[in-house]
Design an enzyme around this catalytic site. Structure first.
Site, short mmCIF file in Angstrom:
data_model
loop_
_atom_site.label_atom_id
_atom_site.label_comp_id
_atom_site.label_asym_id
_atom_site.label_seq_id
_atom_site.Cartn_x
_atom_site.Cartn_y
_atom_site.Cartn_z
N ASP A 1 40.20 42.21 45.38
CA ASP A 1 41.15 41.20 44.91
C ASP A 1 40.52 39.82 44.97
OD1 ASP A 1 43.67 40.11 44.04
OD2 ASP A 1 43.83 39.30 46.05
N LYS B 1 33.72 35.49 35.33
CA LYS B 1 34.27 36.49 36.24
C LYS B 1 33.32 37.68 36.29
CE LYS B 1 38.65 38.57 37.56
NZ LYS B 1 40.10 38.58 37.39
N ASP C 1 43.71 28.51 43.04
CA ASP C 1 44.06 29.63 42.16
C ASP C 1 44.23 30.89 42.99
OD1 ASP C 1 44.46 31.40 40.12
OD2 ASP C 1 42.38 31.47 39.46
N HIS D 1 37.80 26.83 41.07
CA HIS D 1 39.06 27.45 41.46
C HIS D 1 38.85 27.93 42.88
CE1 HIS D 1 41.15 28.62 37.40
NE2 HIS D 1 41.16 27.33 37.65
N ASP E 1 35.13 30.20 40.06
CA ASP E 1 36.25 30.66 40.89
C ASP E 1 35.58 31.49 41.99
OD1 ASP E 1 38.13 32.67 41.86
OD2 ASP E 1 39.49 32.01 40.30
N TRP F 1 39.69 30.85 30.32
CA TRP F 1 39.38 32.11 30.98
C TRP F 1 40.08 33.23 30.24
CZ3 TRP F 1 42.87 35.65 33.12
CH2 TRP F 1 42.26 36.80 33.64
N GLU G 1 35.45 29.48 32.59
CA GLU G 1 35.45 30.17 33.88
C GLU G 1 34.85 31.57 33.72
OE1 GLU G 1 39.42 30.75 35.42
OE2 GLU G 1 38.71 31.54 37.34
N ASP H 1 42.27 36.96 44.54
CA ASP H 1 43.32 35.94 44.52
C ASP H 1 44.24 35.88 45.73
OD1 ASP H 1 42.93 34.77 41.79
OD2 ASP H 1 43.14 36.87 41.24
N HIS I 1 35.30 35.32 42.02
CA HIS I 1 34.74 35.98 40.84
C HIS I 1 33.27 36.34 40.97
CE1 HIS I 1 38.09 34.46 37.91
NE2 HIS I 1 38.55 35.10 38.95
C1 RNT Z 1 41.67 35.18 36.87
C2 RNT Z 1 41.21 33.77 36.83
C3 RNT Z 1 42.13 32.78 36.19
C4 RNT Z 1 43.58 33.10 36.48
C5 RNT Z 1 44.55 32.08 35.94
C6 RNT Z 1 45.94 32.58 35.98
O1 RNT Z 1 40.87 36.00 37.58
O2 RNT Z 1 40.89 33.35 38.12
O3 RNT Z 1 41.80 31.50 36.55
O4 RNT Z 1 43.80 33.25 37.85
O5 RNT Z 1 44.16 31.70 34.69
ZN ZN Z 2 40.49 31.33 38.49
#
Ligand code: RNT
Ligand code: ZN
Length: 414
Positions: A290, A224, A322, A282, A255, A181, A222, A292, A258
């Site tokens: 956000d 985004k 994650d 993830h 993820d 990523w 990954e 995360d 994303h």
């Molecule tokens: C970031 C991604 C990625 C990170 C990690 C730290 O948006 O989700 O996976 O969170 O690599």
């Molecule tokens: Zn991620």
């Protein structure tokens, strides 16, 4: 066996669900626990700021100051999480204690020896991630940079990480998922969207050409949609990444933070399962911009778990967490998110999935609706408690007391 579990088993058996089988299965499902919640994605290789379009907010006391403190926190976290575990390591958690610092393009397996020792001690597998952020050469783009020197530096980093992933797999005996990523993208409207994507593609091609055993090292990519400071364009978009993985015979990673807010990863899993042997996730919790927040036991997490379980795909989906939150106890946050994901998996395992499918196939939609709602009242907590007890980890009522105790005796001393 608790009386409550016995009574719950009876409740589930009325729906043809075997609660005993569900807890046995849950214990076997590996969840890859991301190490980076514990220190706000800082890592050991620099004390610079977190970059790459991701951010932690908050300043909760007790953040680990040294690798020793970090591993102590990780050990504590593991003691709070039931089931089969892996640890997801980022390359910026390399340890240079013995023979001095090397830059990211030069890291070697020996810089991760302590991780392997830790994994062996706790009988857990290791996953890995090159770190294409928080570095002077990551101020702008990395793998998609127009500067061949920068690109090469990051390609070398990626290849070094493939070698380290091989080492992890060989040492631990568990396959290693290596996830690529980057935050490469642009803040404002691009003049060229194709060029960076072409360079990105060529760079990742060079990384995955590094020799590795595809049965032991699963390379994932990954996608985004946007990041902080890179709002207008992300090089590794969903389409880019899926098509890249499909054409290179590697594994796509979704993820769930994303995507656009109304796009659901739970709805995407089945499509990917039709085309890929393995997929990776993830699991996180998006909140507005956000991606995360700490995972909760919420509807979408449960829906993701249902898609994995009812499609008989537990052996085909690499499940990792994650998220990062620096505003609450970090050990508690890490353990809590993983436990919440496991509650979602347990919920899915306790559903009469075949019967629900039949109701759909036979067009009995009001019965389906009623049964789905009835299952929400299931005595899930009784099964979860039994599971925690069997796994030797603290109960739902008690586990936070263990975190508070750790906070008082260990974290507060820092
Ligand atoms: C970031 C991604 C990625 C990170 C990690 C730290 O948006 O989700 O996976 O969170 O690599
Ligand atoms: Zn991620």
């Amino acid at each position: 066996m608790s009386e409550r579990f016995v009574s719950a088993k009876n409740w589930f058996s009325r729906y043809g669900v075997d609660a005993e089988a569900a807890v046995t299965k849950l214990a076997e499902v590996p969840v890859s626990i991301h190490c980076w919640q514990l220190d706000d994605v800082q890592g050991f290789d620099s004390d610079g700021p977190l970059t790459g379009g991701i951010q932690t907010t908050g300043n909760y006391p007790g953040k680990p100051r040294t690798p020793d403190e970090f591993f102590q926190d990780l050990e504590k976290t593991l003691s709070l999480i039931p089931g089969t575990k892996k640890i997801n390591v980022h390359a910026n958690y390399a340890l240079f204690e013995e023979d001095g610092f090397v830059d990211r393009d030069r890291i070697e397996p020996r810089h991760f020896k302590r991780w392997v020792e830790f994994a062996k001690k706790h009988h857990v597998g290791l996953d890995f991630n090159p770190t294409f952020f928080s570095h002077p050469k990551a101020d702008g783009a990395t793998l998609s940079s127009t500067d061949p020197g920068i690109r090469d530096f990051w390609i070398e980093h990626g290849k070094a990480c493939v070698r380290i992933s091989n080492y992890f797999a060989e040492e631990t005996g568990f396959p290693c998922v290596m996830n690529i990523w980057t935050g490469d993208g642009l803040k404002d409207i691009p003049a060229d969207r194709l060029g960076p994507r072409k360079r990105y593609l060529e760079s990742i091609d060079a990384i995955i050409a590094e020799p590795h055993d595809p049965e032991k090292v699963y390379i994932t990519v990954e996608s985004k949609v946007f990041g902080i400071g890179v709002e207008s364009y992300t090089v590794g978009s969903a389409e880019f990444t899926l098509l890249y993985a499909a054409t290179r015979n590697i594994t796509p990673l979704m993820d769930n933070g994303h995507y656009h807010p109304t796009e659901m990863v739970s709805d995407k899993i089945s499509s990917l399962l039709l085309y890929f042997d393995k997929i990776a996730l993830h699991v996180t919790r998006p909140v507005r911009w956000d991606s995360d927040h700490v995972v909760r036991f919420d509807d979408e997490t449960t829906e993701i778990a249902k898609e994995i379980v009812r499609n008989d795909a537990l052996g085909r989906v690499f499940i990792a967490t994650d998220y990062f939150d620096a505003s609450i106890n970090r050990v508690g946050a890490l353990a809590m998110g993983v436990r919440n994901l496991q509650k979602a998996l347990l919920t899915a395992l306790l559903l009469p999935n075949a019967e629900l499918k039949t109701l759909q196939d036979e067009g009995r939609f009001s019965e389906l609706f009623a049964c789905q709602e009835a299952m929400k009242m299931m005595p899930l907590g009784d099964v979860w408690e039994e599971y925690l007890e069997r796994e030797g980890v603290p109960s739902e009522a008690d586990w936070y007391a263990a975190v508070l105790d750790y906070e008082k005796t260990v974290l507060a001393e820092r």
